[in-house]
Write an enzyme that holds these catalytic residues in place. Structure first.
Site, PDB file in Angstrom:
ATOM      1  N   CYS B 148      63.270  -5.084  43.888  1.00 59.70           N
ATOM      2  CA  CYS B 148      64.151  -5.931  44.693  1.00 59.70           C
ATOM      3  C   CYS B 148      64.722  -5.154  45.871  1.00 59.70           C
ATOM      4  O   CYS B 148      64.819  -5.677  46.977  1.00 59.70           O
ATOM      5  CB  CYS B 148      65.268  -6.516  43.831  1.00 59.70           C
ATOM      6  N   TYR B 149      65.091  -3.901  45.671  1.00 57.93           N
ATOM      7  CA  TYR B 149      65.655  -3.124  46.770  1.00 57.93           C
ATOM      8  C   TYR B 149      64.639  -2.939  47.901  1.00 57.93           C
ATOM      9  O   TYR B 149      64.936  -3.222  49.062  1.00 57.93           O
ATOM     10  CB  TYR B 149      66.138  -1.761  46.274  1.00 57.93           C
TER      11      TYR B 149
END
Lengths: 331, 331, 331, 331
Positions: B148-149
């Site tokens: 996600c990052y």
């Protein structure tokens, strides 16, 4: 110095005002004679949440009554109101601790831009960042207490800029609880808009940035965010150090600067978190240096209603009146 | 292409696994034949929160059953387990969408450092950042879906680095909901430790930073923070542009890059917020340029369990099998 | 029946209105031709959070345009506005699904007390508690969808009162997320007032209580509370059963009542929790009987914006138009 | 009576233990000589969040050291450990304030059921509900401080049952913050499971119910719920009064009972809320009577870690040693 000092609180119904009442009730040498609303047309009211702590009445704003009844006044008023009331009180011999932004900027041009109502003062206010302006406080008549954002940033950075350790500009990424936006309902502070969300605001809108730049004498990119909690702010600060600067030098510079500061706690590589400072007057500061790249990241946090507002005002009051600095301020 | 594709989910009881089951149930051309726990010793269980959505049983992990029963497998397994199961499935003809970090790094040295269990593969995995690796997906056998990052950071930055608009290093300040830390209780994810708090972690610990640097070919300072919400991340990204670069150039570069991307929403100066993307597969990206200083700040956000995990996997699955990209993925 | 039905949404900018837009966009046989604000003086606006889901404009309220452009209208309007617009639409041949309280009470005296603006209607509205009024829906012209509080209470209790299992009065202790209070900022819904707090309100103020009593024909003590979350309500219901009633009888009565109800999930002694129903149209119901004392406690929960508002309206729409009941409503 | 009393805290690392350390640091006549973990095998540790408040070391549990170094011990230990340590300390002349459930039940049969490790004591403990057992405290040797749930319920109800105003059974619907579940991580207290959710637990599981029934001598249905906040509980209590009982009688009965109680605040029809009592030792109580039906609803709330744990223990300590009741306890 009288054994008990009569104080007034102007703006007593807001979140910072209520903290001031709570702290004043704990102070052995203070009596709140006068608590006032933010305008002269507000109705008289009590504060049920403070029952048994402070049971007085909040009355409409009145400079005459403040002059008649108090020796010192804590003000949490809207900027234009503070701009008018503050100098009036000082002129009539009352000491003022102002929690608004009104009197924080020294540069006249910047002040006119961000606080157009602020008059030019004969005697400049003292910037109330206690740990760095301690010597000026005893004789101050008007103390411009710094905002919560500048306080965290400056406590972390001032010793490093003073020591010449930093290179280039400063990036401050701030995360703030919602109480920082005050007590007045708005769409941005509506529960359902904040819960489960994070948002940035005021990008490159330099009102607090200007205050930080004034004290650092350095370009600052300041980005505040709202995070879904009530009290507390945390700032992640990105700077760059010179090749010769080690993490040990950073640590010792900060340790030396705050050797006698009861409310600054240095946590080193164990980064601080908001939970540890809420409901206290502490500012916790941690850091980590990536030596190869010269990137230094500092993390600073505090309770915006205490160290960022009511607490620092009482801390300054203590120093001005010769009380121990921590009076009424330990958790 | 068969009319209905049999799929398996390995790691179905975690938060991303449950999102995969929910999305699969909405997909008109998918049937979940096999849902498995994260190890071969887990007990058989049902998932009450998914009653009426997916009413099957989660059984112990078994490569043989996955091979026998499925054509494609979505894996949300611990890194060392994924390192073993992924290649075994590919070798036996099953296509794999991996949501762990195991297969994301291309550089063998970095991979050995951060994912020591990962074997060298004959055929390299495809990095599943859909919007930038679209062409490679139809023929992929093993898709390493990005975390996600990196997804938020790369969707914001890749068009700008590809166009040569940026100078210097990149600072990414990430704020993440707690579900990103998974379903296993720990002191850091204990409710009372997170509620009302914000904390930074993993400073200069480059596991996700390495993944971002691989795709940007540029030095990155990456600082993740836990914020007190369940789902969603927001990244504030600080870069610098060259003198000749205007905000309009930034806007048009991003608009061109995502003209055909159904899940990237560009919000310009109206900065995105987490609330608008949770429970969706969207990544929202806003930005603002301070022309005098050349400082460009971008803000990107997404739902870590959907666009940052289950959703991007389904998006890649759709492209691989020739379904419309948005199948099962609109809110 | 046309292949695609043109619908209107009056009150599209509120939380329930946005859920209606989202659900309508998923419905294969619906087209939102007309989305309107809550008054005829509102400005035209778009809804950025729904970009790519529904990209139309929200226009000022206009009965004429609704009549001209739609066959059915979903209304989430203030009570007095709904009282005027609803009958006007019905009179001109448009079917109406009303989400306000305006048309829910059958007793004229009660209606005059709680909804003084509501006119007497020639044809009584159908109370849209789908699971118990299924037969009346196909021919309805005005459906008064029940509120979130009555829906949870009635789904849990109606089968038991119908079967004559209960004795004495009913106590309903309701916990509600803040979105139930709507989108308009107020002191009660200000983030800093709700965060970290729980409060009761409206004690013995029977507006929703009256609606529940109407359907149960039994005295009800109803106490709503605000809890610090956005979406979802949970009701804990205290009743007493006769000596001869066992927990098995309770279970089988409920199971029989909801054998064909796709959105009621019975969880038995495994009590439901809000997290399992948010962002779904499910109502989960659990219970436990203390046989010696005859005390039966039921716990029911649902998402107030879906099963308690937009979802039940679409569910009723599906039944009226002959679509499968779950169309557009599975998570 | 010595000018400064040496105290020990056994169980100092938990949430209640840390509150005890904070309160003790504020107490002018107390010195914490000894802070211990919950077992004799724990490692020595410091408590970073209490830096500058209490800077000592937490050492392994040792009865010998507590006897040697302290006059009074506050215990927040697991029940079986408290059952062993408490009597051992008393036998060797140390006064004990126990915050566990170990010594609260007087009936031997009930005690064996809920606290099987608890021994029979020669001298019965004093139940430390300060406001109702004030006279017994000065001579007590072992004070069994009540739990947070019983404290709120009994402060609201005891005056009414003592005055004979109530009829029939009592229903208590309790909403509790998550810190009540302690500091040990578990699935139920995992952030992502609690955030945005409410759940009931322990239905008809009478451990706290038994404690309440003991003091009320009346049947109680007690249903606790977890709500997504950290500190504070609120109980909504449903009872029935006799025909002749008016709301004025309820009000005057409570007012008379708490005329001299500094920490009970009666709010009447203005119902209390958790936000007003967190971080204080207050218990706020409000009520409303529906005269026609005889239904009386009371709402009581308090901070579970202070008035429901550390605060009440210090309050009892003050009374035992002749200090003003509020010493160290005002906010």
């Amino acid at each position: 110095m009288p054994s008990v000092i009569s104080i007034g609180i102007a703006g007593a119904t807001g979140y910072a005002g209520q903290e001031l009442l709570r702290l004043a009730a704990r102070h052995p040498a203070v009596r709140v004679t006068t608590a006032m609303a933010s305008s002269d047309t507000d109705r008289v009211r009590t504060l049920p949440s403070l029952t048994r702590v402070w049971d007085g009445e909040v009355i409409p704003l009145s400079v005459d009554r403040l002059v008649a009844e108090t020796e010192a006044v804590f003000m949490t008023l809207p900027d234009p109101v503070a701009a008018e009331v503050g100098p009036a009180l000082v002129a009539r011999g009352v000491r003022v601790f102002d929690l608004s932004g009104t009197f924080r900027l020294r540069d006249p041009a910047l002040r006119r831009r961000w606080y157009p109502a602020t008059p030019d003062l004969a005697e400049p206010p003292v910037y109330g960042l206690t740990e760095h302006y301690r010597a000026a406080l005893p004789d101050a008549r008007l103390v411009a207490c710094p905002g919560c954002y500048p306080t965290a940033a400056l406590l972390a950075l001032r010793p490093l800029t003073d020591a010449g350790l930093l290179e280039g500009d400063v990036i401050i990424d701030a995360k703030s609880g919602i109480s920082g936006a005050g007590k007045k309902p708005s769409e941005r502070t509506h529960f359902s808009e904040c819960h489960g969300s994070v948002s940035a605001y005021g990008l490159f809108e330099h009102r607090h940035g200007a205050e930080i730049e004034q004290e650092l004498e350095r370009a600052v990119t300041f980005t505040p965010h709202l995070v879904p909690l009530d009290r507390g702010i945390l700032e992640t600060i990105y700077v760059r150090v010179g090749r010769a600067v080690s993490e040990t030098m950073v640590a010792s510079t900060l340790a030396q600067a705050y050797a006698d500061a009861p409310f600054v706690r240095l946590t080193g590589n164990a980064l601080p978190e908001i939970k540890h400072v809420t409901h206290t007057n502490f500012c916790d500061i941690g850091w980590k240096l990536d030596a190869p790249s010269g990137r230094l990241v500092l993390v600073a946090c505090l309770d915006n209603l205490i160290k960022g507002a009511a607490g620092v005002a009482v801390q300054n009051f203590n120093l001005m009146h010769g009380f121990p600095e921590t009076t009424a301020l330990l958790p």
